[in-house]
Every structure is written in C-alpha cells, then in structure tokens.
Enzyme design. Structure first.
Site, PDB file in Angstrom:
ATOM      1  N   HIS A   1       0.827  -1.208   0.000  1.00 46.58           N
ATOM      2  CA  HIS A   1       0.000   0.000   0.000  1.00 46.58           C
ATOM      3  C   HIS A   1       0.865   1.264   0.000  1.00 46.58           C
ATOM      4  O   HIS A   1       0.717   2.131  -0.859  1.00 46.58           O
ATOM      5  CB  HIS A   1      -0.927  -0.018   1.230  1.00 46.58           C
ATOM      6  CG  HIS A   1      -1.744   1.225   1.399  1.00 46.58           C
ATOM      7  ND1 HIS A   1      -3.040   1.326   0.960  1.00 46.58           N
ATOM      8  CD2 HIS A   1      -1.448   2.435   1.920  1.00 46.58           C
ATOM      9  CE1 HIS A   1      -3.504   2.533   1.220  1.00 46.58           C
ATOM     10  NE2 HIS A   1      -2.556   3.233   1.797  1.00 46.58           N
ATOM     11  N   GLU A   2       1.770   1.344   0.958  1.00 45.55           N
ATOM     12  CA  GLU A   2       2.594   2.555   1.064  1.00 45.55           C
ATOM     13  C   GLU A   2       3.495   2.724  -0.155  1.00 45.55           C
ATOM     14  O   GLU A   2       3.772   3.847  -0.576  1.00 45.55           O
ATOM     15  CB  GLU A   2       3.430   2.525   2.352  1.00 45.55           C
ATOM     16  CG  GLU A   2       2.598   2.556   3.631  1.00 45.55           C
ATOM     17  CD  GLU A   2       1.615   3.722   3.691  1.00 45.55           C
ATOM     18  OE1 GLU A   2       1.888   4.773   3.095  1.00 45.55           O
ATOM     19  OE2 GLU A   2       0.558   3.557   4.333  1.00 45.55           O
TER      20      GLU A   2
ATOM     21  N   HIS B   1       1.795   4.738  -2.776  1.00 42.27           N
ATOM     22  CA  HIS B   1       1.954   6.188  -2.600  1.00 42.27           C
ATOM     23  C   HIS B   1       3.329   6.613  -3.126  1.00 42.27           C
ATOM     24  O   HIS B   1       3.476   7.652  -3.761  1.00 42.27           O
ATOM     25  CB  HIS B   1       1.871   6.569  -1.124  1.00 42.27           C
ATOM     26  CG  HIS B   1       0.498   6.477  -0.521  1.00 42.27           C
ATOM     27  ND1 HIS B   1      -0.581   7.163  -1.023  1.00 42.27           N
ATOM     28  CD2 HIS B   1       0.036   5.800   0.556  1.00 42.27           C
ATOM     29  CE1 HIS B   1      -1.642   6.912  -0.269  1.00 42.27           C
ATOM     30  NE2 HIS B   1      -1.303   6.075   0.694  1.00 42.27           N
TER      31      HIS B   1
ATOM     32  N   HIS C   1       3.391   6.894  -6.822  1.00 36.98           N
ATOM     33  CA  HIS C   1       2.670   8.101  -7.220  1.00 36.98           C
ATOM     34  C   HIS C   1       3.611   9.310  -7.169  1.00 36.98           C
ATOM     35  O   HIS C   1       3.616  10.151  -8.063  1.00 36.98           O
ATOM     36  CB  HIS C   1       1.482   8.291  -6.266  1.00 36.98           C
ATOM     37  CG  HIS C   1       0.409   9.201  -6.775  1.00 36.98           C
ATOM     38  ND1 HIS C   1      -0.607   9.648  -5.972  1.00 36.98           N
ATOM     39  CD2 HIS C   1       0.185   9.750  -7.986  1.00 36.98           C
ATOM     40  CE1 HIS C   1      -1.408  10.426  -6.681  1.00 36.98           C
ATOM     41  NE2 HIS C   1      -0.952  10.507  -7.905  1.00 36.98           N
TER      42      HIS C   1
HETATM   43 ZN   LIG Z   1      -2.505   5.276   2.241  1.00 36.16          ZN
END
Ligand SMILES: [Zn+2]
Length: 679
Positions: free
Chosen positions: A467-468, A471, A474
């Site tokens: 998940h991290e 980011h 991104h």
């Molecule tokens: Zn998050």
C-alpha cells in the site's frame, strides 16, 4: 560551517545531506526561510503592471526554496526520529509555520492578482497553468482571502470558536470513554478471551487502582475487537451499550451541545466564504466537487449494503436458532456469531503465514518485482547514501532504458521516537520549474527482530508495505511543471486510490509465487490459502459497508446544516439522517455515532469521511481493468503515464477518464463487497 539547508544539496537527486545536518541548523533555516519567502511574495505584490502568470503565479511557485528544503526534513524527523530538542522546536515553530502560511494565503494584494487571472485566463496558458490558477484561487477563497475587514474579523472569531469547540469535543470524549470502560468483577465473565487479553484487562484495572477486577477499555469506534470472542452475552451488551452512550449521557462530558454549536459555527463560516454549507465548502476543494456528488455515490451503495446486512442478520439468526438458543440477534451478538462463521469458512492461521513473508523477499521479490513487471522500473540499493537513522535504507530507481526516476527511502522498523502507523512522505518534490528530482520515503512500524534473525512480516504488514509503496510510486512517477501540483499533492478523496491499487499485486498470480516462499522450506504459499484470503474479501461486507456508510452519511448530514437553521435534538437528527437513507438499524449501529465521531468533529475529516470509499470505487474499477488486460506491462505504462504521472496537475476525474476511457464505474466495488446481487 555553512547551513546545509541554505542551498540545494549536492548529493545525487538532491538527497538531503543527513550526515551534515545538526540540531542548530533548523532554527536558523526556519528564520531564513520565512524571511526569504516573505520577500519573494512581497516582490510579486509590489509589481505595478497588470498580473500575468509569469509575474504572479510563477514567482509564487518558485518561492520558499529554503523553507521547502528544511520543512520536509524537519517534519520527517519529528515523526520518525524525534528528540526532546526537536519536540521543543516543533512546539515553538508549529504556530510560526501556520502564521507564515496564512500570511501568504490571506494576502489581499496577492489574492487580488490571482482573482484577476482567474477571471480572465490567457489563451496561451497550458492546461496545467490553467488548472494551477484555478487551484490557487479556490484555496485562497476557501481560506477567506477575498473577505473585507469586517467579514475577516468574524472569520477569525469563528475559527477561534471552532478551535475551542473541537478541543472541548476531544476532552469530553476522552473523559467519557475512560469513565465508561466496563469493570468486570469475575474472571469467568471474560470467557472466550485469550490469556494475553485477560492479562491486559487485569493490568488496565490495576492501573486505575481496581485490583482484583478486569477492565474493558473502549476503542474509538462503536464496536470492540473482543465482541467477537466474549461468550458472555451480557458482558457483550454492556460493552457495546457503554460505547454507544459516549458523549450523550447528560453528564459534564456530554458532547451534544458542543456538536450543535460546532456545526452551527461551521455553517456560518461556510456562508461567510460564499458557500451554502460546510459540506459545499469542503467538497469544492476535493475530487467529488459537491455534496450532491458525494450523496449520489453513497446512496447508490446504501440500499444494497443494507439489504445484504439484513441477509447476513438472517443467516446469523439461523445460526443462533440452530444451537438451541432462543434470543433474537442484537448488535452485540453480531461479531460473535460472524467470527464463528469466518473461522469455519475462511480459517487461515495468520500466525502461520509469517514464515512466507520474510521482509527482504517481500521487498525485492514482491514489491520491487511487481513494480518492475508492471512499470519497467528497476531498483538498486545505494549503501553510499545515508538517511537520518541507521535503519533508513536508500534505493535508486531507474527506468528500463536506464534513465533516472528518483530515490526511494525505506524506514521499516518501529522505535520509541517514531509515531504509529505507516505513511509516505516526499523529501524532494519533483517539478521541472526548479529542476527538482524526486526523493520519497516510506515509514512502517514493524517490530525489529534480534540482530541476525530475519524479519518475518505479518499478512497485514505485507499489505501495508504494498500500500505505502503505491503512494511512493505516485510520487516517483510524477512529471509535473509546478511544485505545488507535484506527486501526491492531490485531493484527500483521491490520494488513497493509487496506494489501494498497488495492494492488488500482493496476491497477483506470478507475483505472489515469486516472493511468498517459506523461509525454511522454500515452499510457496499454498494456493488454497491464497484463495481463502481472496474469498474472505467480500465476507460480512453488508455489515461493514453499512456501518461505514451510516457514519459517512451522518457526517454529510451534520455538515449540510445551513447558517441559522433550527436543530436542537441530536438523537432525533441522527436517527432521521440514517432513516432517510435506509441505514437506521438496531443490529448494525453506525461505525461512529454523533457523541464520539472524532474524525469529523475534531479530526480534520469533517464532510470528508466519505473519501475512503470514494477512492475505493476508482481502485476497484482499476483492479478489474488490470485483470482484463493481456499485458500488465502495457497496462501499467498506460496507468503510469495517464494517471500516476500527472500528479496533481489536472482534475483527477479528467485524469481518470483519460486513463480508463470513461468515468469510474461503481459495479466493481459492489462486486468486491459482494453487493451486486441486490443492486
Ligand atoms: Zn494510504
């Protein structure tokens, strides 16, 4: 000895020179940074000629170089490797940072120039320039830069009143939560809890001088993790009733009047700023755009979720009846009976999974490998580059043609000086205006094993790392011109979308087999375990979606108040709001009720609790799309170029449309949550 924050770093990718940074550099750089940016902004507003993009927006975007360098490092260190010195500095400088930001956002001369640009955009502007003007104008308008002196004084009063009320809300909530902790007189009443949980309850009681008893303290949300295992029905009832009563008992910790005053003050502030309601003011600066769009999406989900929750309730009742019990399912029974079914259907001993998730393998053969398969990027550890702590590792990221992408820093382990949770933060924010490369960082809180032993991650920690890292990608892939539109500088209801999408690779065929291998035997994670983990995704989703939606809609209802309207009965207001969308239910209470809904009354999520599911709609749609693509590498390239790479430089819905060829469809989310049959 020069201050390393005063000029760009000479290290690769302008990585902050952590080895050279000393405590005394921060304060000096803060002061120099405030002064530098104040001068830079003044230089914009003293210009006599008509405002243009080049003489107003561009210098504004170029301003604040010192502050940007020192602030990224400072906030990173105070949240991960703090010291009493840094804490003291943080406390002293937090108000200074806020005041400095206000001095720019509320500068009337600057606002006048930006308003002129907003009203008469130049034909030659690029799309990104046009969007940047739009964003700056909205941000400053919402902050109140366009108000006259009298209105601005009223705004200040309202802001103070709101700050006081949110503090009071928290104080009441904490006191009432403590007071309502459930005291258990006999250990037999804790039947079903694990030994460690019983010990925790005993020491919680001892901490309060209640030796010889057990104390069940309450979490923030309505339910309690122990409701799934407590066999004593009356204890379950007492725990849930205590939780639901918080802030509404008519004692000195009652939050009802606080909420009425708070939502009225927010309504008045919104009206002052030119919006119909607080929800309008908040969503104007989000992907959703308006509360009408939010409600349209939430209500589309409400009916199928409520219908599924009713079906789940009937199945639980049948289970109760089958055991010869004669009672009717109540809210406090839900988790208990659900857990029995979960164990029967999806039993996966999560502790037994850890040997499959050794951290180096997860990182190199899972997280990085997935990024290579999907986006063509490769990773190399740069042992010659250091972070602020020995646990921080630095990796260089390159494209498949060898060109540079940026640096990725990972700080995996927990320590006393680190705050809880997991997150991504930029250290150098990509933009071409100033020629900045990208340096991003992930933090997790994994317990550190003894030296010389491998780190075995839990299933959840592995999910969190994927998940991290979403980011981080991104941030790494952003290709924008202007600093304030870089990387993850996107709306709150959009920012979780790329990270949620990246979680899909964790159990993706071809990726999971590449990394999830038993540390001793080398055996891959058994296929039936992977299947059960995936199948359990839609289990109990009628309940979970209903309680979430109820809270999200309650948040919208409170923040749809208009200035001067008449609301006096908090309980009736809450019931009406939930009944109106079919989510008033005795067996599925809202995840947060008004008296203790901290996210929205003091936690910065006012009129924004919907955002979790808003980004999940896009996530689920994107996952379905990836599954249908013949080549994940080609699909990944498209996702990277049209969505991740644009950062915050265009309307996110437009970027999504450009990537997907249409708006996000809600159907994949309904399917994921098992809600499609009834919709
Ligand atoms: Zn998050």
């Amino acid at each position: 000895m020069t201050n390393p924050f005063l000029a760009p770093s000479a290290l690769p990718y302008q990585l902050p020179p952590f080895a050279e940074i000393r405590d005394e550099h921060f304060e000096e750089a803060f002061e120099a940074g405030f002064e530098e940016q104040t001068k830079e902004v003044r230089a914009i507003t003293v210009v006599r000629s008509a405002p243009t993009f080049e003489n107003t927006i561009e210098p504004l975007e170029r301003s604040g170089g010192i502050l940007s360098r020192v602030a990224h490092v400072f906030w990173s260190m105070t949240s991960t490797d703090s010291t009493p010195f840094l804490e003291e500095l943080e406390e002293r400088y937090a108000p200074r940072f806020a005041a400095h930001a206000d001095s720019i956002t509320l500068d009337p001369a600057l606002y006048a120039r930006i308003r002129t640009l907003h009203e008469s955009p130049a034909a030659e502007w690029t799309d990104e320039q046009r969007y940047l003007v739009e964003r700056k104008h909205t941000e400053m308008t919402i902050a109140g830069a366009g108000l006259d002196d009298a209105a601005r004084d009223r705004l200040k009063q309202l802001n103070q009143q709101i700050a006081t009320l949110t503090t009071r809300f928290d104080k009441h909530l904490q006191a009432d939560t403590n007071e309502l902790a459930v005291v258990i007189e006999s250990e037999a009443e804790l039947d079903g809890l694990a030994e460690g949980e019983i010990q925790a309850a005993a020491s919680a009681a001892a901490d309060r001088g209640l030796d010889g008893t057990w104390l069940i303290t309450l979490p923030l949300f309505s339910g309690h993790p122990w409701l799934a295992s407590l066999t004593n029905r009356d204890v379950r009832r007492r725990v849930l009733e205590a939780s639901l009563a918080r802030g509404t008992r008519g004692n000195e910790h009652d939050n009802r009047e606080t909420v009425l005053e708070l939502t009225a003050a927010r309504a008045e502030r919104a009206q002052l700023l030119g919006f119909a309601t607080h929800a309008h003011a908040i969503t104007a600066d989000e992907t959703a755009g308006s509360p009408e769009n939010v409600l349209a999406m939430l209500t589309k989900l409400a009916a199928p979720a409520a219908a599924n929750a009713r079906a789940e309730a009937a199945a639980l009742q049948a289970q109760i009846d089958a055991t010869g019990e004669t009672y009717e399912l109540a809210a406090w029974d839900w988790d208990y009976w659900t857990e029995k079914e979960r164990t029967a259907r999806f039993d996966v001993d999560t502790a037994a999974l850890r040997p499959y998730f050794e951290s180096e393998r997860v990182l190199w053969d899972g997280v990085f490998h997935a990024a290579t398969q999907v986006y063509g990027v490769t990773f190399e550890e740069r042992a010659d580059l250091v972070g602020y702590h020995p646990d921080v590792r630095v990796f260089e990221v390159r494209n498949d043609d060898g060109s540079e992408v940026g640096l990725y820093l990972l700080d995996l382990y927990t320590r006393d000086a680190k705050r809880g949770g997991a997150w991504m933060n930029p250290l150098i924010q990509q933009n071409t205006l100033l020629g900045h490369p990208t340096v991003v960082m992930n933090n997790l809180n994994v317990p550190k094993p003894p030296a010389g032993t491998p780190t075995l991650l839990t299933f959840d920690e592995t999910t969190t790392l994927f998940h991290e890292f979403g980011h981080a990608l991104h941030g790494l892939f952003a290709q924008v011109t202007y600093p304030s539109l870089g990387g993850t500088n996107v709306f709150r209801d959009f920012v979780e979308f790329p990270s949620q999408v990246n979680e899909m690779w964790m159990l993706w065929p071809g990726i999971v087999d590449n990394y999830a291998k038993h540390i001793e035997t080398g055996e891959p994670l058994p296929a039936d375990v992977v299947e059960r983990l995936q199948a359990s995704e839609s289990f109990n989703q009628g309940h979970d979606t209903s309680e979430y939606l109820a809270a999200a809609l309650l948040d919208q209802a409170w923040h749809a108040r208009t200035a001067g309207d008449e609301v006096t009965d908090v309980a009736a207001f809450e019931q009406d709001a939930l009944a109106a969308v079919g989510l008033l239910s005795a067996t599925v209470p809202t995840r947060y009720s008004t008296g203790y809904f901290q996210h929205v009354f003091s936690g910065g999520y006012s009129a924004g609790y919907y955002s979790y599911i808003w980004s999940e709609v896009m996530d689920a749609d994107t996952v379905e799309w990836f599954k249908a693509q013949p080549s994940i590498r080609e699909a990944g390239q498209r996702f990277r170029e049209r969505l991740l790479g644009v950062g915050g430089s265009k309307d996110p819905l437009e970027a999504f449309r450009d990537f997907r060829g249409r708006d996000a469809d809600i159907a994949p989310l309904l399917k994921r949550r098992g809600l499609e049959a009834t919709s």
